[in-house]
Motif scaffolding. Structure first.
Motif, PDB file in Angstrom:
ATOM      1  N   TRP A  59      -7.220   5.785   8.796  1.00  0.00           N
ATOM      2  CA  TRP A  59      -7.289   5.633   7.337  1.00  0.00           C
ATOM      3  C   TRP A  59      -7.929   4.291   6.991  1.00  0.00           C
ATOM      4  CZ3 TRP A  59      -2.299   6.397   3.881  1.00  0.00           C
ATOM      5  CH2 TRP A  59      -2.583   6.058   2.572  1.00  0.00           C
ATOM      6  N   LEU A  60      -7.455   3.224   7.616  1.00  0.00           N
ATOM      7  CA  LEU A  60      -7.989   1.901   7.320  1.00  0.00           C
ATOM      8  C   LEU A  60      -9.452   1.772   7.741  1.00  0.00           C
ATOM      9  CD1 LEU A  60      -4.945  -0.332   8.335  1.00  0.00           C
ATOM     10  CD2 LEU A  60      -5.723   0.242   6.043  1.00  0.00           C
TER      11      LEU A  60
ATOM     12  N   ARG B 226      -6.613   9.342  -1.221  1.00  0.00           N
ATOM     13  CA  ARG B 226      -7.839   8.623  -0.904  1.00  0.00           C
ATOM     14  C   ARG B 226      -8.989   9.588  -0.643  1.00  0.00           C
ATOM     15  NH1 ARG B 226      -8.607   3.798  -2.363  1.00  0.00           N
ATOM     16  NH2 ARG B 226      -9.729   3.108  -0.495  1.00  0.00           N
TER      17      ARG B 226
ATOM     18  N   ALA C 240     -16.748   7.738   6.389  1.00  0.00           N
ATOM     19  CA  ALA C 240     -15.387   7.531   5.883  1.00  0.00           C
ATOM     20  C   ALA C 240     -14.650   8.869   5.798  1.00  0.00           C
ATOM     21  CB  ALA C 240     -15.433   6.868   4.512  1.00  0.00           C
TER      22      ALA C 240
ATOM     23  N   ARG D 266     -15.928   3.209   3.771  1.00  0.00           N
ATOM     24  CA  ARG D 266     -16.229   3.596   2.386  1.00  0.00           C
ATOM     25  C   ARG D 266     -16.688   2.396   1.569  1.00  0.00           C
ATOM     26  NH1 ARG D 266     -12.106   6.087  -2.118  1.00  0.00           N
ATOM     27  NH2 ARG D 266     -13.549   5.888  -3.853  1.00  0.00           N
ATOM     28  N   ASN D 267     -16.065   1.258   1.796  1.00  0.00           N
ATOM     29  CA  ASN D 267     -16.458   0.059   1.061  1.00  0.00           C
ATOM     30  C   ASN D 267     -17.884  -0.349   1.374  1.00  0.00           C
ATOM     31  OD1 ASN D 267     -13.942  -0.105  -0.129  1.00  0.00           O
ATOM     32  ND2 ASN D 267     -13.099  -1.454   1.442  1.00  0.00           N
TER      33      ASN D 267
ATOM     34  N   CYS E  27       0.819  -1.217   0.000  1.00  0.00           N
ATOM     35  CA  CYS E  27       0.000   0.000   0.000  1.00  0.00           C
ATOM     36  C   CYS E  27       0.847   1.259   0.000  1.00  0.00           C
ATOM     37  CB  CYS E  27      -0.936   0.008   1.206  1.00  0.00           C
ATOM     38  SG  CYS E  27      -0.081   0.217   2.795  1.00  0.00           S
TER      39      CYS E  27
ATOM     40  N   TYR F  73     -11.092  10.067   7.444  1.00  0.00           N
ATOM     41  CA  TYR F  73      -9.992  10.626   6.669  1.00  0.00           C
ATOM     42  C   TYR F  73      -9.586  11.999   7.210  1.00  0.00           C
ATOM     43  CZ  TYR F  73     -10.788   7.026   3.063  1.00  0.00           C
ATOM     44  OH  TYR F  73     -10.915   5.840   2.377  1.00  0.00           O
TER      45      TYR F  73
ATOM     46  N   ASP G 146     -11.396   3.383   5.056  1.00  0.00           N
ATOM     47  CA  ASP G 146     -11.511   2.522   3.881  1.00  0.00           C
ATOM     48  C   ASP G 146     -12.610   1.482   4.063  1.00  0.00           C
ATOM     49  OD1 ASP G 146      -9.491   3.854   2.584  1.00  0.00           O
ATOM     50  OD2 ASP G 146      -7.938   2.361   3.011  1.00  0.00           O
ATOM     51  N   ARG G 147     -12.671   0.904   5.265  1.00  0.00           N
ATOM     52  CA  ARG G 147     -13.714  -0.099   5.522  1.00  0.00           C
ATOM     53  C   ARG G 147     -15.105   0.535   5.445  1.00  0.00           C
ATOM     54  NH1 ARG G 147      -9.667  -2.372   9.041  1.00  0.00           N
ATOM     55  NH2 ARG G 147     -10.241  -0.986  10.748  1.00  0.00           N
TER      56      ARG G 147
END
Length: 638
Positions: free
Chosen positions: A189-190, A224, A204, A196-197, A136, A208, A193-194
């Motif tokens: 951040w992670l 991102r 999300a 946002r998915n 990443c 961020y 991402d979760r």
């Protein structure tokens, strides 16, 4: 040669000469000019051919424009492209040379050259610093060390499902300590991402935003968030993130790409074109960006469907000196600085040799006691590369001292003149194979050390009730080691030389000894001639005895010790005499103490005489079968 131009040249030379009134000779010259890279001459040839035509030919205009572009004559090239466009709408793939030329012009501008020279570090070198995940490109979060020794973010390697390796405890603690704010930002951040998915754009975005408050220099996170803003049609905010990325990393093509994409989606085509060209100036082989650039030159309404790639960080991470503590990198087994650190699947790190010694006794992790039998079976003791690099970069002096101590220990272990490791098991003889199955922890360590030091030797003695092991033995040399899944090993050895024990000792659970090597006394003249006769006589006696054995017994002996060796041409050539004598001593049905007494003899005459007496005794107890007559033999075979 460019395939499209080659095809165009062929078209004009072979198919269009009559219709357009073109000169085949001039076009042949044009072909040679193209091959030679003389694009100014090529443009003059095409220009003169166009001037002679009553009506401009679109394909020839494109060839002329391409030649002008390659010659760096952008303004003239644009005029020729416009002429071709008036004849028929231009297509993006027809602008490749123009885009290449503009990007090249940007690339050689003095400002870019000075910036590159002063920086001297590529984007990849920035993004892939010591503490970056190779997948990443961001700071390692939940660092997980695989069997190969490489470390990645746990979420990165578990995209396709769990892998069975746990977070590296030592590295996780060090990264959180050394890069506290960035580590917290990476966790947010992670989480973002979760979210946002799961289509939770607002949540999300909050994650961020919080992460960037903690670490505003994280270009990957800016990328991102810019991508998320564009998904939410917040193009102005996406553009702000793109601007921030370009300020942090002016030589990053990915940063300019993010900005270009945001400008394009916001409708600022001219500004987007400039950023796309910067991308190509920095990364000429970016095919998808080149296509977008060509479309944008034609003011196409098509929008890019490319995803925003992860971008790099703005600077190489360095450990704050005040947070550097060598005790953070001590092995929990030996309590010394890690040396050749390895990490178990359960996430704990040890010196390689410390872990091996622990696993000799118990197939569980020394810290958490988790069963790691499978890890032991694969013997995947690969060094944890990140930890090794951290030690070399930040604790080089301490590591050098640790290495010096280790080398001194290895030198001491390899000095067989000072101390020999002793395997207490069975009788062994010079030149004779001695296969061993090793399962006791002390002998696992002993065998491993003999391999690591390069000696590949140890002494073999039989047990002694009083002294622990006998006063005489044989040195064995390791030929091959095969490790079993449960930690045991099958060791192929062969006898090398005899020795006498001078003193007994111990080291790390196994026995050692100070020794002196034994050699046969040499004889000459008549004594040697008599010794040769005795040698030949006993050899014949031994051969007769072996031949008389039943087939199944002979087969067992041959499978274990091999065939009876041939007579040596020089009976005093070796320190221990002829090999066949030792072969015979190994296969004769003698008590170990009797074998030991023969092993200790230092004259060949005495050894041969004793062997002859043993053969006579064995033959009387078990006389060889009478040779059958031919008739009886036939009957037996029937």
């Amino acid at each position: 040669m460019d395939v499209r131009l080659e095809n165009h040249l062929d078209y004009f030379i072979h198919d269009n000469t009559a219709a357009a009134g073109l000169s085949p000779e001039m076009l042949a010259v044009a072909r040679e000019a193209f091959r030679a890279g003389d694009f100014n001459l090529l443009a003059e040839i095409y220009g003169s051919q166009l001037a002679d035509l009553r009506h401009p030919d679109r394909s020839l205009c494109l060839l002329n424009a391409d030649a002008l572009s390659r010659a760096g004559r952008i303004a003239e090239a644009l005029d020729s492209y416009c002429t071709a466009a008036n004849l028929d709408r231009l297509r993006p793939n027809e602008l490749g040379s123009l885009v290449d030329c503009i990007a090249h012009t940007l690339r050689v501008k003095e400002c870019l050259k000075e910036c590159t020279d002063s920086n001297g570090v590529s984007e990849d070198e920035h993004s892939l610093d010591l503490f970056s995940c190779r997948l990443c490109k961001g700071l390692l979060i939940e660092p997980t060390t695989l069997e190969c020794g490489h470390t990645f973010c746990k979420p990165c390697i578990e995209d396709d499902g769990p892998i069975g390796f746990k977070v590296n405890v030592v590295l996780s603690g060090l990264l959180s300590k050394w890069f506290c704010a960035e580590s917290e930002a990476r966790r947010c951040w992670l989480e973002g991402d979760r979210m946002r998915n799961e289509q939770g754009f607002i949540n999300a975005l909050e994650k961020y935003n919080y992460a960037l408050e903690k670490a505003p220099f994280m270009c990957g996170l800016l990328a991102r968030r810019a991508e998320l803003h564009m998904a939410m049609n917040n193009f102005r905010q996406a553009l702000q993130d793109g601007d921030a990325m370009c300020r942090l990393t002016p030589l990053s093509p990915k940063a300019h790409y993010v900005k270009a994409l945001a400008l394009n989606k916001a409708g600022y085509n001219e500004e987007a074109l400039q950023e796309y060209l910067y991308c190509l100036a920095l990364k000429p082989d970016w095919t998808s960006v080149k296509l977008e650039t060509q479309k944008l030159i034609l003011c196409s309404d098509e929008s890019s469907s490319s995803q925003v790639p992860a971008a790099c960080c703005s600077e190489r991470r360095e450990v704050p000196p005040q947070l550097l503590d060598s005790s953070d990198m001590d092995c929990s087994v030996c309590m010394r600085l890690f040396y050749e650190p390895v990490t178990t699947p359960c996430g704990h790190t040890f010196c390689m040799k410390c872990l091996e010694r622990c696993l000799d006794h118990n197939p569980n992790c020394p810290l958490c006691k988790e069963n790691i039998t499978e890890y032991l079976a694969t013997r995947g003791y690969h060094k944890t590369l990140l930890m090794e690099e951290v030690l070399q970069r930040y604790l080089s002096e301490e590591l050098a001292e640790r290495s010096k101590v280790y080398q001194e220990e290895m030198a001491e272990l390899s000095n067989l003149a000072q101390e020999v490791p002793i395997f207490i098991c069975t009788m062994a003889f010079p030149t004779i194979p001695c296969p061993l199955q090793v399962f006791e922890p002390c002998y696992r360590l002993m065998i491993r050390r003999s391999m690591e030091t390069g000696t590949k030797q140890f002494g073999m003695c039989i047990a002694d009730d009083i002294k622990g092991f006998a006063d005489y033995g044989c040195m064995l040399e390791v030929k091959d080691v095969k490790f079993q899944p449960d930690g045991r090993s099958v060791v192929d050895t062969v006898g090398v030389s005899r020795f006498r024990v001078l003193s007994h000792g111990h080291r790390d659970g196994y026995n050692t000894a100070k020794i002196e090597h034994l050699e046969d006394q040499k004889v000459e003249g008549e004594e040697l001639a008599e010794l040769q006769k005795l040698h030949d006589c006993v050899y014949e006696q031994a051969s007769t005895w072996f031949t008389s054995l039943k087939d199944n017994m002979k087969n067992q002996i041959v499978s274990h010790f091999g065939q009876l060796p041939e007579k040596d041409p020089d009976i005093q050539g070796g320190a221990s005499g002829p090999a066949w004598c030792w072969w015979l001593l190994a296969v004769l049905p003698l008590e170990k103490r009797a074998q030991l007494s023969i092993l200790a003899m230092t004259t060949l005459r005495e050894r041969l005489s004793t062997t002859r007496r043993v053969l006579s005794l064995v033959t009387r107890k078990h006389p060889p079968p009478r040779r059958p007559s031919s008739a009886a033999a036939s009957s037996s075979s029937l």
